[in-house]
Design a protein around this motif. Structure first.
Motif, mmCIF file in Angstrom:
data_model
loop_
_atom_site.group_PDB
_atom_site.id
_atom_site.type_symbol
_atom_site.label_atom_id
_atom_site.label_comp_id
_atom_site.label_asym_id
_atom_site.label_seq_id
_atom_site.Cartn_x
_atom_site.Cartn_y
_atom_site.Cartn_z
ATOM 1 N N ASN A 72 0.836 -1.211 0.000
ATOM 2 C CA ASN A 72 0.000 0.000 0.000
ATOM 3 C C ASN A 72 0.868 1.256 0.000
ATOM 4 O O ASN A 72 0.549 2.245 -0.656
ATOM 5 N N GLY A 73 1.980 1.183 0.743
ATOM 6 C CA GLY A 73 2.908 2.316 0.808
ATOM 7 C C GLY A 73 3.510 2.596 -0.567
ATOM 8 O O GLY A 73 3.583 3.745 -1.014
ATOM 9 N N ALA A 74 3.927 1.521 -1.238
ATOM 10 C CA ALA A 74 4.528 1.675 -2.571
ATOM 11 C C ALA A 74 3.489 2.241 -3.545
ATOM 12 O O ALA A 74 3.810 3.079 -4.398
ATOM 13 N N LEU A 75 2.232 1.787 -3.394
ATOM 14 C CA LEU A 75 1.177 2.239 -4.312
ATOM 15 C C LEU A 75 0.890 3.729 -4.156
ATOM 16 O O LEU A 75 0.418 4.371 -5.091
ATOM 17 N N ARG A 76 1.191 4.247 -2.946
ATOM 18 C CA ARG A 76 0.944 5.675 -2.717
ATOM 19 C C ARG A 76 1.729 6.535 -3.701
ATOM 20 O O ARG A 76 1.373 7.660 -3.985
ATOM 21 N N ARG A 77 2.821 5.967 -4.235
ATOM 22 C CA ARG A 77 3.642 6.729 -5.191
ATOM 23 C C ARG A 77 3.105 6.645 -6.621
ATOM 24 O O ARG A 77 3.615 7.290 -7.517
ATOM 25 N N LEU A 78 2.067 5.803 -6.820
ATOM 26 C CA LEU A 78 1.502 5.674 -8.178
ATOM 27 C C LEU A 78 0.236 6.532 -8.276
ATOM 28 O O LEU A 78 -0.805 6.175 -7.718
ATOM 29 N N PHE A 100 -11.269 -4.907 -17.248
ATOM 30 C CA PHE A 100 -11.429 -3.700 -16.432
ATOM 31 C C PHE A 100 -12.717 -3.744 -15.612
ATOM 32 O O PHE A 100 -12.738 -3.288 -14.465
ATOM 33 N N LEU A 101 -13.798 -4.283 -16.211
ATOM 34 C CA LEU A 101 -15.070 -4.340 -15.479
ATOM 35 C C LEU A 101 -14.935 -5.204 -14.229
ATOM 36 O O LEU A 101 -15.322 -4.791 -13.131
ATOM 37 N N LEU A 102 -14.402 -6.413 -14.405
ATOM 38 C CA LEU A 102 -14.274 -7.295 -13.241
ATOM 39 C C LEU A 102 -13.173 -6.810 -12.301
ATOM 40 O O LEU A 102 -13.284 -6.958 -11.087
ATOM 41 N N GLY A 103 -12.126 -6.219 -12.895
ATOM 42 C CA GLY A 103 -11.060 -5.636 -12.071
ATOM 43 C C GLY A 103 -11.628 -4.551 -11.162
ATOM 44 O O GLY A 103 -11.298 -4.477 -9.974
ATOM 45 N N GLY A 104 -12.510 -3.736 -11.704
ATOM 46 C CA GLY A 104 -13.146 -2.671 -10.921
ATOM 47 C C GLY A 104 -13.969 -3.251 -9.780
ATOM 48 O O GLY A 104 -13.943 -2.740 -8.652
ATOM 49 N N LEU A 105 -14.659 -4.360 -10.065
ATOM 50 C CA LEU A 105 -15.486 -5.002 -9.022
ATOM 51 C C LEU A 105 -14.627 -5.667 -7.942
ATOM 52 O O LEU A 105 -15.109 -5.938 -6.853
ATOM 53 N N ALA A 106 -13.373 -5.952 -8.291
ATOM 54 C CA ALA A 106 -12.501 -6.658 -7.330
ATOM 55 C C ALA A 106 -11.871 -5.696 -6.326
ATOM 56 O O ALA A 106 -11.311 -6.126 -5.318
ATOM 57 N N ILE A 107 -11.973 -4.380 -6.578
ATOM 58 C CA ILE A 107 -11.230 -3.422 -5.744
ATOM 59 C C ILE A 107 -11.741 -3.388 -4.293
ATOM 60 O O ILE A 107 -10.942 -3.418 -3.357
ATOM 61 N N THR A 108 -13.071 -3.348 -4.124
ATOM 62 C CA THR A 108 -13.602 -3.309 -2.749
ATOM 63 C C THR A 108 -13.294 -4.604 -1.984
ATOM 64 O O THR A 108 -12.774 -4.545 -0.860
ATOM 65 N N PRO A 109 -13.558 -5.799 -2.566
ATOM 66 C CA PRO A 109 -13.186 -7.027 -1.839
ATOM 67 C C PRO A 109 -11.688 -7.114 -1.554
ATOM 68 O O PRO A 109 -11.289 -7.642 -0.514
ATOM 69 N N ARG A 158 -11.301 -5.096 1.630
ATOM 70 C CA ARG A 158 -11.924 -5.720 2.814
ATOM 71 C C ARG A 158 -11.243 -7.018 3.184
ATOM 72 O O ARG A 158 -10.910 -7.246 4.338
ATOM 73 N N LEU A 159 -11.041 -7.861 2.172
ATOM 74 C CA LEU A 159 -10.562 -9.216 2.426
ATOM 75 C C LEU A 159 -9.060 -9.253 2.671
ATOM 76 O O LEU A 159 -8.578 -9.917 3.578
ATOM 77 N N LEU A 160 -8.299 -8.521 1.832
ATOM 78 C CA LEU A 160 -6.839 -8.638 1.871
ATOM 79 C C LEU A 160 -6.137 -7.425 2.467
ATOM 80 O O LEU A 160 -4.942 -7.476 2.743
ATOM 81 N N GLY A 161 -6.861 -6.299 2.565
ATOM 82 C CA GLY A 161 -6.233 -5.078 3.060
ATOM 83 C C GLY A 161 -5.452 -4.346 1.983
ATOM 84 O O GLY A 161 -4.694 -3.422 2.274
ATOM 85 N N LEU A 162 -5.634 -4.747 0.714
ATOM 86 C CA LEU A 162 -4.941 -4.083 -0.400
ATOM 87 C C LEU A 162 -5.766 -2.864 -0.828
ATOM 88 O O LEU A 162 -6.920 -3.016 -1.247
ATOM 89 N N ASN A 163 -5.167 -1.680 -0.704
ATOM 90 C CA ASN A 163 -5.949 -0.466 -0.944
ATOM 91 C C ASN A 163 -5.719 0.109 -2.351
ATOM 92 O O ASN A 163 -4.745 0.793 -2.610
ATOM 93 N N ASN A 220 -19.270 -10.337 3.410
ATOM 94 C CA ASN A 220 -18.428 -9.139 3.237
ATOM 95 C C ASN A 220 -17.667 -8.760 4.508
ATOM 96 O O ASN A 220 -16.897 -7.815 4.503
ATOM 97 N N ARG A 221 -17.902 -9.547 5.597
ATOM 98 C CA ARG A 221 -17.125 -9.265 6.814
ATOM 99 C C ARG A 221 -15.903 -10.178 6.947
ATOM 100 O O ARG A 221 -15.132 -10.049 7.892
ATOM 101 N N LEU A 222 -15.765 -11.100 5.992
ATOM 102 C CA LEU A 222 -14.592 -11.999 6.018
ATOM 103 C C LEU A 222 -13.304 -11.195 5.905
ATOM 104 O O LEU A 222 -13.241 -10.234 5.128
ATOM 105 N N ARG A 223 -12.291 -11.564 6.704
ATOM 106 C CA ARG A 223 -10.998 -10.861 6.640
ATOM 107 C C ARG A 223 -9.872 -11.888 6.568
ATOM 108 O O ARG A 223 -9.881 -12.852 7.324
#
Ligand code: HEM
Length: 200
Positions: A6-12, A56-65, A68-73, A195-198
């Motif tokens: 997530n830190g590295a992504l902050r630079r993108l 891109f459509l399914l990629g967009g849908l994968a962003i919220t899970p 929530r699930l992996l902590g990837l922001n 959706n509460r699975l972590r």
């Protein structure tokens, strides 16, 4: 590990995602010009654009899970991913109207009647239109809670896009089932309770 990512992504910046999103288009143009698009270039272009839209459509849908699930922001890239999906669906439609139908509207109308799955694709695009038009900051502010409500349209839009893809196959391939499975998983992950699975 995820915190580092997530830190590295902050630079993108999100702007870079728009640029990266043009790589598939550059690749399709390159394949066309170099003669590597296949024996039927019209189908080659049309199909590839449709497939990129699906990514891109399914990629967009994968962003919220993913958050929530992996902590990837990846939340700040969601708008870019959605708009890129819309962009590729529009190019896919334009490829059909121009290369496939030669701008002959009567022929296009006959094609629509002959292949009803085209209606599903067009319906998906129509549902995406208000989302694309209201993706700017001013619309998000103006619409407030209604903006979130409006974004529910993304679910029928993606489902119609996937059904359109599966329907145009004579027999659903392993790849087709994989896309259908991915869609079902992305929908199930949004169910209350699930959706509460972590995992992080
Ligand atoms: C969300 C919207 C859409 C998505 C995700 C989508 C996706 C796809 C995909 C993945 C394919 C097959 C690619 C392959 O087999 O490799 C396809 C085929 C096709 N799509 Fe779409 N599509 C959408 C909307 C549209 C629209 C609006 C049109 C315009 C009428 C359209 C026309 C076609 C045509 C003509 C084919 C080729 C069918 C054939 O070869 O028989 N699609 N689409």
């Amino acid at each position: 590990m995820m915190a580092r990512l997530n830190g590295a992504l902050r630079r993108l910046p999100p702007g870079a995602v728009y640029l990266l999103g043009l790589i598939p288009l550059a690749w399709i143009v390159w394949l066309t010009l170099s003669g590597g698009i296949g024996a039927d270039p019209v189908k080659g272009i049309e199909h590839r654009l449709g497939k990129v839209a699906l990514w891109f459509l399914l990629g967009g849908l994968a962003i919220t899970p993913a958050l929530r699930l992996l902590g990837l922001n990846l939340i700040r890239y969601r708008r870019a991913v959605g708009l890129l999906a819309f962009f590729y669906v529009v190019l896919h439609l334009l490829a059909w109207i121009s290369f496939d139908m030669g701008f002959l509207w009567g022929q296009a109308a006959r094609d629509l009647v002959k292949r009803p799955y085209l209606f599903l694709g067009i319906s998906a695009l129509v549902l995406m239109l208000p989302l694309a038009l209201t993706s700017n900051n001013a619309s998000v502010r103006r619409l407030g809670r209604n903006w979130r409500r409006l974004h529910w349209l993304v679910y029928p839009a993606v489902a119609l896009g996937v059904i359109h893809y599966l329907w145009q196959m004579k027999v659903i391939s392993a790849e087709g089932w994989t896309w259908a499975g991915a869609l079902v998983v992305l929908f199930v992950l949004r169910l209350p309770g699930v959706n509460r699975l972590r995992l992080h």
